[in-house]
Design a protein around this motif. Structure first.
Motif, PDB file in Angstrom:
ATOM      1  N   GLY A 243       8.146  -1.100  -0.230  1.00 37.32           N
ATOM      2  CA  GLY A 243       9.152  -2.407  -0.822  1.00 37.32           C
ATOM      3  C   GLY A 243      10.266  -2.902  -0.359  1.00 37.32           C
ATOM      4  N   ILE A 244      10.937  -2.233   0.249  1.00 38.37           N
ATOM      5  CA  ILE A 244      12.427  -3.143   0.654  1.00 38.37           C
ATOM      6  C   ILE A 244      12.078  -3.939   1.934  1.00 38.37           C
ATOM      7  N   LYS A 245      10.996  -3.218   2.207  1.00 37.75           N
ATOM      8  CA  LYS A 245      10.290  -3.293   4.478  1.00 37.75           C
ATOM      9  C   LYS A 245       9.813  -4.757   3.251  1.00 37.75           C
ATOM     10  N   PHE A 246       8.614  -5.038   2.713  1.00 40.24           N
ATOM     11  CA  PHE A 246       8.120  -6.354   2.534  1.00 40.24           C
ATOM     12  C   PHE A 246       8.846  -7.582   1.845  1.00 40.24           C
ATOM     13  N   LEU A 247      10.063  -6.502   0.966  1.00 38.66           N
ATOM     14  CA  LEU A 247      10.686  -7.865   0.867  1.00 38.66           C
ATOM     15  C   LEU A 247      11.176  -8.970   1.589  1.00 38.66           C
ATOM     16  N   GLU A 248      11.932  -7.583   2.800  1.00 40.44           N
ATOM     17  CA  GLU A 248      12.366  -8.425   3.995  1.00 40.44           C
ATOM     18  C   GLU A 248      11.592  -9.190   5.130  1.00 40.44           C
ATOM     19  N   TYR A 249      10.799  -8.642   5.565  1.00 42.01           N
ATOM     20  CA  TYR A 249       9.547 -10.381   5.857  1.00 42.01           C
ATOM     21  C   TYR A 249       9.072 -10.945   5.429  1.00 42.01           C
ATOM     22  N   TYR A 250       8.868 -10.921   4.117  1.00 41.26           N
ATOM     23  CA  TYR A 250       8.797 -12.129   2.978  1.00 41.26           C
ATOM     24  C   TYR A 250       9.800 -12.917   3.164  1.00 41.26           C
ATOM     25  N   ASN A 251      10.774 -12.681   2.695  1.00 44.10           N
ATOM     26  CA  ASN A 251      12.076 -12.800   2.637  1.00 44.10           C
ATOM     27  C   ASN A 251      12.164 -14.203   3.835  1.00 44.10           C
ATOM     28  N   ASP A 252      11.934 -13.585   5.395  1.00 40.04           N
ATOM     29  CA  ASP A 252      12.369 -14.399   6.386  1.00 40.04           C
ATOM     30  C   ASP A 252      11.449 -15.446   6.534  1.00 40.04           C
ATOM     31  N   PRO A 253      12.483 -16.414   6.659  1.00 38.65           N
ATOM     32  CA  PRO A 253      11.834 -17.753   6.425  1.00 38.65           C
ATOM     33  C   PRO A 253      11.501 -18.448   7.895  1.00 38.65           C
ATOM     34  N   THR A 254      11.277 -17.060   8.563  1.00 35.31           N
ATOM     35  CA  THR A 254      11.062 -17.602  10.008  1.00 35.31           C
ATOM     36  C   THR A 254       8.852 -17.243  10.012  1.00 35.31           C
ATOM     37  N   ASN A 275       1.823   4.362  -1.545  1.00 35.84           N
ATOM     38  CA  ASN A 275       1.824   3.998  -0.961  1.00 35.84           C
ATOM     39  C   ASN A 275       2.786   5.843  -1.325  1.00 35.84           C
ATOM     40  N   ALA A 276       2.225   7.323  -0.293  1.00 34.34           N
ATOM     41  CA  ALA A 276       2.539   8.080  -0.481  1.00 34.34           C
ATOM     42  C   ALA A 276       3.902   7.796  -0.434  1.00 34.34           C
ATOM     43  N   TRP A 277       5.191   9.630  -0.991  1.00 33.00           N
ATOM     44  CA  TRP A 277       6.156   9.176  -0.262  1.00 33.00           C
ATOM     45  C   TRP A 277       6.634   9.855   0.895  1.00 33.00           C
ATOM     46  N   SER A 278       5.912  10.575   1.225  1.00 33.68           N
ATOM     47  CA  SER A 278       5.526  11.546   2.829  1.00 33.68           C
ATOM     48  C   SER A 278       4.815  10.851   3.677  1.00 33.68           C
ATOM     49  N   GLY A 279       4.468  10.729   4.884  1.00 30.66           N
ATOM     50  CA  GLY A 279       3.622  10.328   5.371  1.00 30.66           C
ATOM     51  C   GLY A 279       3.048   8.787   5.700  1.00 30.66           C
ATOM     52  N   SER A 280       3.188   8.097   4.993  1.00 40.32           N
ATOM     53  CA  SER A 280       2.218   6.717   4.884  1.00 40.32           C
ATOM     54  C   SER A 280       3.521   5.278   5.769  1.00 40.32           C
ATOM     55  N   LYS A 281       2.509   5.179   6.254  1.00 39.41           N
ATOM     56  CA  LYS A 281       3.037   3.762   7.206  1.00 39.41           C
ATOM     57  C   LYS A 281       2.351   2.743   7.218  1.00 39.41           C
ATOM     58  N   LEU A 282       3.506   1.133   6.545  1.00 42.07           N
ATOM     59  CA  LEU A 282       2.957  -0.072   6.404  1.00 42.07           C
ATOM     60  C   LEU A 282       3.551  -0.867   7.868  1.00 42.07           C
ATOM     61  N   LEU A 283       2.133  -1.472   7.910  1.00 38.60           N
ATOM     62  CA  LEU A 283       2.452  -2.574   8.896  1.00 38.60           C
ATOM     63  C   LEU A 283       1.799  -3.562   8.187  1.00 38.60           C
ATOM     64  N   ILE A 284       2.956  -4.758   8.986  1.00 38.69           N
ATOM     65  CA  ILE A 284       2.796  -6.096   8.426  1.00 38.69           C
ATOM     66  C   ILE A 284       2.258  -7.574   9.590  1.00 38.69           C
ATOM     67  N   ASN A 285       1.357  -7.621   9.257  1.00 33.91           N
ATOM     68  CA  ASN A 285       1.357  -8.791  10.173  1.00 33.91           C
ATOM     69  C   ASN A 285       1.808  -8.308  11.499  1.00 33.91           C
ATOM     70  N   GLU A 286       2.200  -7.097  11.959  1.00 40.02           N
ATOM     71  CA  GLU A 286       1.873  -6.467  13.229  1.00 40.02           C
ATOM     72  C   GLU A 286       0.848  -7.179  14.981  1.00 40.02           C
ATOM     73  N   ASP A 287       1.560  -6.932  16.036  1.00 33.63           N
ATOM     74  CA  ASP A 287       0.498  -7.236  17.098  1.00 33.63           C
ATOM     75  C   ASP A 287      -0.134  -6.621  17.396  1.00 33.63           C
ATOM     76  N   ILE A 288      -1.378  -6.237  16.639  1.00 32.95           N
ATOM     77  CA  ILE A 288      -1.978  -4.693  17.024  1.00 32.95           C
ATOM     78  C   ILE A 288      -3.804  -5.407  16.554  1.00 32.95           C
ATOM     79  N   GLN A 289      -5.090  -4.809  17.132  1.00 33.99           N
ATOM     80  CA  GLN A 289      -5.867  -5.353  17.510  1.00 33.99           C
ATOM     81  C   GLN A 289      -6.605  -5.611  15.904  1.00 33.99           C
ATOM     82  N   GLU A 290      -6.635  -4.100  15.251  1.00 34.13           N
ATOM     83  CA  GLU A 290      -6.782  -4.507  13.938  1.00 34.13           C
ATOM     84  C   GLU A 290      -6.930  -6.038  12.752  1.00 34.13           C
TER      85      GLU A 290
END
Length: 572
Positions: A243-254, A275-290
């Motif tokens: 959740g913290i990672k998402f908020l940091e991305y959302y709050n970034d004006p860029t 998310n699971a407490w262990s093992g989950s990965k959160l990718l936000i608008n990352e430059d990957i094919q999917e």
């Protein structure tokens, strides 16, 4: 010692032990005038006392190297497995005692997968050597039934590293590339998923529904609704660092435009994911094919559209108020000890401090049946109906309504803890708890499950709505953070000179006692129509509760209280 009296010939080295024992072979080479040994491709040429032996070593080399096993064939019949694989996921798990072990998922050339366990006593050896997406050869391992609580693939077994397990990193060109196995949202909404299975999901953030952050004693979370390319929508909760990672991305004006996320190892429960407490990965608008492909398939107007926020999330996110968190908690409420609650003759907002001691067992038990979207009581338990929130309810679900005695050392008083408050403390929905009881053969609704005991023996600061007409007092907000409770007790409850003035009649009348009284939920009036009860999303101009809605994360909002739309700050 035998003498060889035959013409020079080619002899497979693999067959030589059949003619002579190892010791005789040794004597043969070192006592009988060994002249020379030379290699020619796969031939070992030996000249011995005038006799020439051309020994073929190719079959011998073939026998020395085991063939690769297929993951689909892995069973507990042996431990000498030889696997050529790609490590498609790896993560560490730390238990309550601080012991760390590793878990992986590996995939072979056929695309078959299996979960792998590296126990705590082997973690230090393997953790620096294992990398996600590497290809390697793994030799030896024991096999057990896949008894992981959460499963990531269909294989019925798990592969466990031994002390004799070896692994060599190699560039294996025939290995399929790393890929995700996305679960369709329509299947999640239809319940077509295994409850013990973790899934990968991808979607665009449709709306931010709720959030809680930076509150002592509370877990950070962000509740989202996300949409796939078919237009299906599911609810997703990101806890703690996610959740913290998402908020940091959302709050970034860029960061502008649509937000596409990939969440791996997503837990699915009641058609919602987290998310699971262990093992989950959160990718936000990352430059990957999917993610790039997903974005390209969105309608043009959605690609540039940042996700909207619900009224609740905006009120929780607002940082422009001049009030401190404590001041918001007590704002326009009467701060009194428990002993004075029985003297209240009109509907009133009050703040007090006390310890939850025991349940008051009402004739309706610990839950009621409500709407699947909001917390309004169901109007029809047997037939589909449309809730006042607009939701078409086919089958109502259980929601918490727990009556608890609160004691402050001198007096006690009964409070109603509603669905959102109970779920926040217990960490489990009433619907899920009720289903678990039925699965265990308990169908008596008057049996209070042990998990409810988590509501007891907690010293809390309570902000509650006192309703003498209906004989109940409903908890609207609470905190059991020790420092916060102590400050409320010291500055507002202990000395009435510090208490806020009682709400005047005119204001009390304005505090929406008819709509927000919860009377339609209570056992005082269980059959009353809910036509006047608003859904969560309805906004009211109620002065006494507008500041109340700005409280930052002391509790999740009860579904019976309307949120206030507050403009989000530019850098919130």
């Amino acid at each position: 010692m035998m003498a060889f009296h035959f013409k020079p010939q080619t002899l497979h080295l693999a067959y030589l032990p059949l003619l002579l024992s190892p010791i005789n072979i040794s004597f043969l080479f070192f006592m009988y005038g060994l002249r020379y040994i030379s290699f020619h491709a796969t031939l070992l040429v030996v000249t011995l006392n005038g006799y020439c032996f051309n020994l073929s070593i190719f079959p011998f080399l073939q026998n020395m190297s085991r063939k690769f096993d297929c993951i689909r064939d892995i069973s507990d019949r042996k431990e000498t497995w030889r696997l050529a694989v790609r490590i498609i996921d790896v993560w560490s798990v730390v238990n309550s005692k601080g012991a760390e072990h590793l878990e992986m998922v590996i995939m072979d050339a056929a695309g078959d997968r299996i979960q792998v366990l590296i126990r705590a006593d082997h973690t230090d050896k393997w953790k620096p050597r294992i990398q996600e997406n590497m290809t390697c050869i793994i030799n030896n391992g024991t096999v057990f039934d896949n008894d992981f609580q959460w499963k990531l693939c269909d294989h019925s077994k798990k592969f466990v590293f031994l002390g004799g397990t070896t692994m060599k990193q190699m560039d294996l060109q025939n290995m399929p590339p790393l890929k995700y196995y996305f679960k369709k949202f329509c299947e999640i909404n239809a319940g077509k998923c295994h409850l013990n299975r973790l899934e990968d999901i991808i979607g665009v953030v449709h709306e931010i529904n709720n959030m809680q952050s930076n509150t002592p004693g509370k877990k950070t979370f962000v509740a989202l609704s996300i949409k796939d390319l078919s237009g299906d929508i599911i609810n997703c909760t990101l806890w703690e660092s996610y959740g913290i990672k998402f908020l940091e991305y959302y709050n970034d004006p860029t960061n502008t435009g649509a937000i596409v996320i990939i969440l791996t190892h997503a837990m699915i429960k009641d058609s919602q994911v987290s998310n699971a407490w262990s093992g989950s990965k959160l990718l936000i608008n990352e430059d990957i094919q999917e993610i790039s492909e997903f974005l390209s398939k969105l309608p043009a107007n959605e690609q540039s559209q940042k996700p909207s926020q619900s009224a609740k999330s905006m009120s929780l996110w607002s940082g422009g108020s001049q009030f401190t968190t404590l001041e918001k908690f007590v704002h326009k409420a009467k701060c009194i000890p428990l002993g004075q609650f029985c003297k209240i003759k009109q509907d009133m907002l009050c703040v007090t401090v006390g310890t939850t001691t025991k349940f008051y067992v009402s004739k309706h038990g610990w839950f009621y049946y409500g709407c699947t979207k909001c917390s309004v009581k169901a109007t029809d338990l047997n037939n589909p109906y449309q809730c006042v929130c607009g939701e078409n309810v086919h089958k109502p679900i259980p929601r918490y309504k727990v009556d608890i005695y609160v004691y402050d050392g001198e007096s006690k008083f009964r409070f109603v803890f509603w669905d959102a408050e109970c779920e926040q403390i217990i960490g489990q929905s009433a619907d899920s708890m009720h289903k678990s009881m039925l699965e265990n053969g308990e169908d008596d609704p008057m049996v209070y499950p042990d998990e409810l005991d988590m509501l007891l023996d907690k010293k809390m600061a309570l902000r509650a709505k006192v309703q003498p007409t209906f004989g109940q007092t409903s908890v609207w907000k609470f905190s059991y953070d020790e420092e916060f409770v102590s400050q409320i007790q010291k500055d507002y409850i202990a000395d009435e000179a510090h208490s806020l003035p009682a709400i005047p009649n005119a204001v009390a009348d304005h505090v929406d006692t008819s709509i927000e009284s919860l009377s339609a939920f209570g056992e005082n009036d269980p059959d009353k129509s809910l036509a006047n009860t608003p859904s969560k999303s309805v906004s009211h101009g109620v002065d006494a509760e507008e500041s109340d809605c700005q409280l930052l994360g002391l509790t999740q909002y009860s579904g019976t209280k309307p949120p206030k739309k507050v403009k989000i700050e530019a850098n919130a």
